[in-house]
Design an enzyme around this catalytic site. Structure first.
Site, mmCIF file in Angstrom:
data_model
loop_
_atom_site.group_PDB
_atom_site.id
_atom_site.type_symbol
_atom_site.label_atom_id
_atom_site.label_comp_id
_atom_site.label_asym_id
_atom_site.label_seq_id
_atom_site.Cartn_x
_atom_site.Cartn_y
_atom_site.Cartn_z
ATOM 1 N N ASP A 11 0.855 -1.180 0.000
ATOM 2 C CA ASP A 11 0.000 0.000 0.000
ATOM 3 C C ASP A 11 0.893 1.233 0.000
ATOM 4 O O ASP A 11 1.661 1.443 0.932
ATOM 5 C CB ASP A 11 -0.891 -0.026 1.257
ATOM 6 N N GLU A 106 -2.139 -0.066 -4.799
ATOM 7 C CA GLU A 106 -2.286 -1.227 -3.924
ATOM 8 C C GLU A 106 -2.205 -2.518 -4.714
ATOM 9 O O GLU A 106 -2.715 -2.579 -5.837
ATOM 10 C CB GLU A 106 -3.675 -1.197 -3.277
#
Length: 499
Positions: A11, A106
């Site tokens: 992330d 992500e």
DNA sequence: TCTGGGGTCCTCACCCTC
DNA sequence: TCTGGAGGGTGAGGACCC
């Protein structure tokens, strides 16, 4: 057998805002808010500095401005984010062929499938190396979660944020999850969270105690079973590298509600064209046409129509969308319109006669307009507007966020038909967009208004630059493409001083 | 001065066929 | 001929995600 913690979740930290800070040195350490800057815009990403003021994603921009009046408010530059994302995804693919991107910032990676990790120790090593590689390649920080399943790896990266790494050891999942809020689990949003809270379920431990039957009764079969399994730390979903798109859609929120039925019809036609353009770009056709209408009171309704076979013909989609609109009451006003296509296929099943007619019409239009655009390009408003006549509705619609990336606000696609004389309009410069000045070089728009535009001349890797103000129609000022964050050969050169 | 854009998945209602 | 259930297709809406 317990799964080794070799599922990695990556992330990027406050991605859009971090990219802006990396590319605009004067914004480092400052509150940066990226999102739609129109009256109905919302925050896409806020830097960690802005979050300290209470600004967060999905918050109305007006509220963000109240909370953080001195922040830098910028439009998103998706082309740059996509370029940075490509660099990051390439690094992930060096670790494993099984990379599942969830968005630009992500992704899941199955390290074991790539042979890069087989236990906690090797997974940790790989995770740390990846973070260092991403920093070197992009100048940005990323958080990494490692666990035996996708759900837990995502929970781990969330806990690791910002700029951290966390590995969940097999066997510790339930104890770790138990005290966490139910909202930690993917799939539990505001509505389900509130539903559960009313039943006295606020933590993941409460969920596990409630039992599967009770959860199914409360939130339905699929969701209930899934929630119960997640509460026990069970998740056997595989990392899937290739996912087929299931729908393509475009939508616009308007700065001011639309009331004029002719204008609404024209906007739907324009959206249909844009949707088909996107559909063709993705190499698909689709069978079900969906019209979305959000009314003045924010109530949203959808109407859909399934065709006999898949199509990517703009005329067919326009007609279907127009038919669907006829069945919708728009009195009171419309704040958003959208057109989508689902039931995607990678082939079309058009009536051959209809296809050839469409091709002929397109060829004719191209000749008449002298346009010369690619054949796949949807036709402009000249044709779309034909349905409702001239309409007399003045300029093109101004959807919120029509200030696209990479330069001054552009007329929405589909307007400015080929051959039509555009009235001279004042050039508009969106905050955050890239520009190039003939004398001062690359910079970005800090703000504009009353016929002036303020530009800061700096580039990634340079020291914070100086600000200069120009007339909006200064011929020496041009919109430009974003510069790379790392590896710009010009970095190190001084930004030109007084010229 | 509330509430973007582009998606996915699930549920439910209704109709039709078998 | 009528009835009822199963199951698929379609349409609409809601929740959620980034």
């Amino acid at each position: 057998m317990r799964a080794a913690p070799t599922i990695l979740h990556l992330d990027m930290d406050a991605f859009y805002a971090s990219v802006e800070q990396a590319s605009k040195p004067s914004l480092r350490g400052k509150a940066v808010i990226v999102g739609g800057l129109g009256p109905r815009g919302v925050v896409a990403t806020a830097s960690y500095e802005a979050r300290r003021f209470g600004v967060h994603s999905a918050m109305p921009m007006a509220q963000a401005r109240r909370l953080c009046p001195n922040g830098a408010y910028l439009i998103p530059r998706f082309s740059l984010y996509r370029a940075v994302s490509d660099v990051v995804m390439a690094l992930l693919r060096q670790l494993s062929p099984l990379v599942e991107p969830l968005s630009l910032d992500e992704a899941f990676v199955d390290l074991e499938a790539g042979g890069t990790a087989f236990d906690a120790e090797s997974a940790l090593e790989t995770g740390q190396r990846l973070r260092a590689d991403i920093l070197a390649a992009t100048g940005l920080s990323a958080s990494v979660g490692l666990a035996g399943s996708k759900m837990l790896a995502k929970v781990a990266s969330e806990e690791a944020k910002p700029d951290g790494l966390l590995l969940i050891e097999p066997g510790t999942e339930r104890a770790l999850l138990a005290p966490m809020s139910v909202r930690t689990l993917p799939g539990v949003g505001p509505a389900t969270g509130e539903h559960l809270r009313r039943a006295g379920i606020t933590t993941v431990g409460d969920l596990a105690e409630a039992g599967e039957d009770e959860l199914v009764r409360m939130v339905g079969r699929a969701h209930g079973v899934g929630l119960y399994r997640m509460a026990l730390g069970l998740d056997d979903r595989a990392v899937v590298a290739e996912r087929d798109a299931k729908s393509v859609s475009v939508e616009d929120t308007f700065d001011v509600d639309l009331h004029d039925r002719v204008r609404i019809r024209n906007e739907v036609q324009r959206l249909a064209d844009r949707c088909v353009h996107r559909l063709r770009e993705s190499g698909h056709s689709g069978r079900t046409i969906v019209l979305k209408v959000r009314r003045y009171d924010f109530s949203t309704l959808t109407r859909s129509e399934t065709l006999r076979g898949p199509t990517d013909d703009p005329a067919v989609v326009r007609e279907a969308a127009a038919r669907l609109l006829e069945a919708v009451d728009t009195t009171g006003g419309v704040r958003l319109l959208g057109v989508g296509v689902t039931g995607l296929a990678d082939y079309t099943q058009e009536d051959l006669f209809a296809q050839s007619m469409a091709a002929e019409a397109a060829a004719e239009a191209a000749t008449a307009g002298g346009g010369g655009g690619p054949a796949a390009e949807p036709d402009g408003a000249a044709e779309a507007g034909g349905t409702g006549g001239a309409g007399g509705s003045g300029g093109p619609a101004e959807p919120t966020g029509s200030t696209g990336p990479g330069g001054p606000a552009q007329a929405p696609e589909g307007t400015g038909a080929a051959g039509e004389a555009e009235p001279a309009r004042e050039r508009r410069w969106a905050a955050g967009s890239d520009v190039q000045h003939a004398v001062y070089g690359p910079g970005w728009v800090q703000g504009s208004g009353v016929g002036r535009v303020t530009v800061r001349f700096e580039r990634p890797g340079s020291p914070p630059g100086r600000v200069r103000t120009f007339r909006v129609d200064d011929p020496e000022l041009e919109p430009s493409d974003p510069l790379p964050l790392v590896g710009d050969p010009a970095v190190g050169e001084p930004v030109p001083e007084e010229g």
